[in-house]
Enzyme design. Structure first.
Site, PDB file in Angstrom:
ATOM      1  N   HIS A   4      31.761  46.712  41.529  1.00  0.00           N
ATOM      2  CA  HIS A   4      33.219  46.730  41.451  1.00  0.00           C
ATOM      3  C   HIS A   4      33.671  47.567  40.266  1.00  0.00           C
ATOM      4  CE1 HIS A   4      33.356  42.794  43.936  1.00  0.00           C
ATOM      5  NE2 HIS A   4      33.594  43.841  44.701  1.00  0.00           N
ATOM      6  N   GLU A  61      34.713  46.249  36.820  1.00  0.00           N
ATOM      7  CA  GLU A  61      33.690  45.408  36.197  1.00  0.00           C
ATOM      8  C   GLU A  61      32.635  46.280  35.511  1.00  0.00           C
ATOM      9  OE1 GLU A  61      32.370  42.652  39.226  1.00  0.00           O
ATOM     10  OE2 GLU A  61      34.419  42.042  39.684  1.00  0.00           O
ATOM     11  N   HIS A  63      28.176  40.936  38.069  1.00  0.00           N
ATOM     12  CA  HIS A  63      29.613  41.073  38.270  1.00  0.00           C
ATOM     13  C   HIS A  63      30.313  40.371  37.099  1.00  0.00           C
ATOM     14  CE1 HIS A  63      29.863  42.480  42.584  1.00  0.00           C
ATOM     15  NE2 HIS A  63      28.575  42.167  42.488  1.00  0.00           N
ATOM     16  N   GLU A  66      28.125  36.148  37.729  1.00  0.00           N
ATOM     17  CA  GLU A  66      29.487  36.432  37.262  1.00  0.00           C
ATOM     18  C   GLU A  66      29.505  36.259  35.745  1.00  0.00           C
ATOM     19  OE1 GLU A  66      31.876  37.624  39.014  1.00  0.00           O
ATOM     20  OE2 GLU A  66      31.322  37.215  41.097  1.00  0.00           O
TER      21      GLU A  66
END
Length: 295
Positions: A62, A65, A204, A263
């Site tokens: 992404h 990110e 991420h 994450e």
């Protein structure tokens, strides 16, 4: 220091400069182009180690990110430095594992999220339209064609497309016209199929969580490894439902081996560059645990 920039983010040119620096410092690190982005930027894989247990880590699926690319580059530098210094643990990992890292999967999107449009690319007018007319692209997650690369893989792609309900290109959540329609996703799938990775980790942001399952396709020991990764980092292992078409989903379904989405950090994306040291202190032991673990 890896990751220094006057721009408040880890952009592609800085990443390329850091790759060159890493290769000059540590000749035993190898670099390969495993594909190209829409705009022709190389997707660079860095290889460290000569062991029989290959492990893959990636970052910046992404665009906003991008901090994950800086985290992976710092990890590679630390690991290579420890091996060059003759540290026993690093030497053992070097002989037992081979780390393949693709720190920046979405270089076009990363640069767009940091710099915005240039005014000279054919896509610029279209990008502004897809972005609701705004010249701010800090919330952009997709690639340069407005496709979310982590909704591109053939593991429940149709279900994810319907769940997202996004009909066309934009900053996030558009799954594309079909699985693997984008060159970055195609490159990552081909690369992954070319090497029998034991484990993969996709970095991420954000939330301090570890996603480890996919529709019971994961191997029996995946939950145990997720618990160990959580213990190492302080992050929470989470068993997801209603999530499809991600890279780790496809890896788990295709190969029945452990795959994880991590994450990293906490806050609102894009996380500030100043968070790198604190997040790295959490992520480094997690990545080391993944490399040390034996099935």
């Amino acid at each position: 220091m890896y990751g220094y920039s006057r721009v408040p983010g880890y952009h592609f040119s800085l990443f390329r400069a850091d790759c060159d620096l890493l290769l000059r410092k540590y000749p035993f690190v190898r670099a390969y182009a495993v594909g190209c982005s829409v705009l022709g930027k190389p997707l660079i894989a860095l290889r460290l180690g000569e062991g029989g247990r290959p492990i893959h880590m990636n970052g910046s699926f992404h665009a906003n990110e991008w901090i994950t690319s800086a985290l992976l580059m710092r990890f590679l530098d630390d690991l290579a430095g420890s091996y060059a210094a003759g540290e026993a643990g690093a030497a053992r990992l070097y002989k037992e594992t081979t780390l393949w890292a693709v720190p920046m999967v979405n270089p076009d999107g990363v640069d767009l999220s940091l710099f915005g449009t240039t005014g000279i690319l054919p896509l610029d007018r279209q990008l502004l339209e897809w972005n609701g007319g705004s010249g701010r692209f800090d919330q952009w997650k997709a690639n340069i064609r407005g496709v979310d690369l982590n909704d591109q893989f053939p593991a429940g792609w149709e279900e994810e497309r319907l769940r997202r309900g996004v009909a066309g290109p934009g900053p996030r959540d558009y799954a594309g016209i079909c699985p693997l329609s984008e060159p970055e996703a195609q490159a990552m799938a081909s690369f992954t199929m070319s090497i029998p990775f034991d484990t993969v980790i996709a970095l991420h942001t954000q939330g301090k969580e570890i996603y480890w399952n996919y529709k019971e396709y994961e191997p029996a020991d995946a939950e145990e490894l997720a618990a160990r990764l959580g213990q190492a980092s302080g992050y929470k292992p989470v068993k997801l439902t209603d999530s499809d078409a991600g890279y780790k989903d496809w890896f788990i379904k295709r190969f029945r081996r452990p795959g994880f989405t991590v994450e990293a950090g906490e806050g609102v994306n894009p996380l500030p560059y100043s968070d790198v040291p604190a997040i790295y202190a959490e992520v480094k032991p997690l990545l080391l645990e993944a490399m040390q673990w034996r099935r």
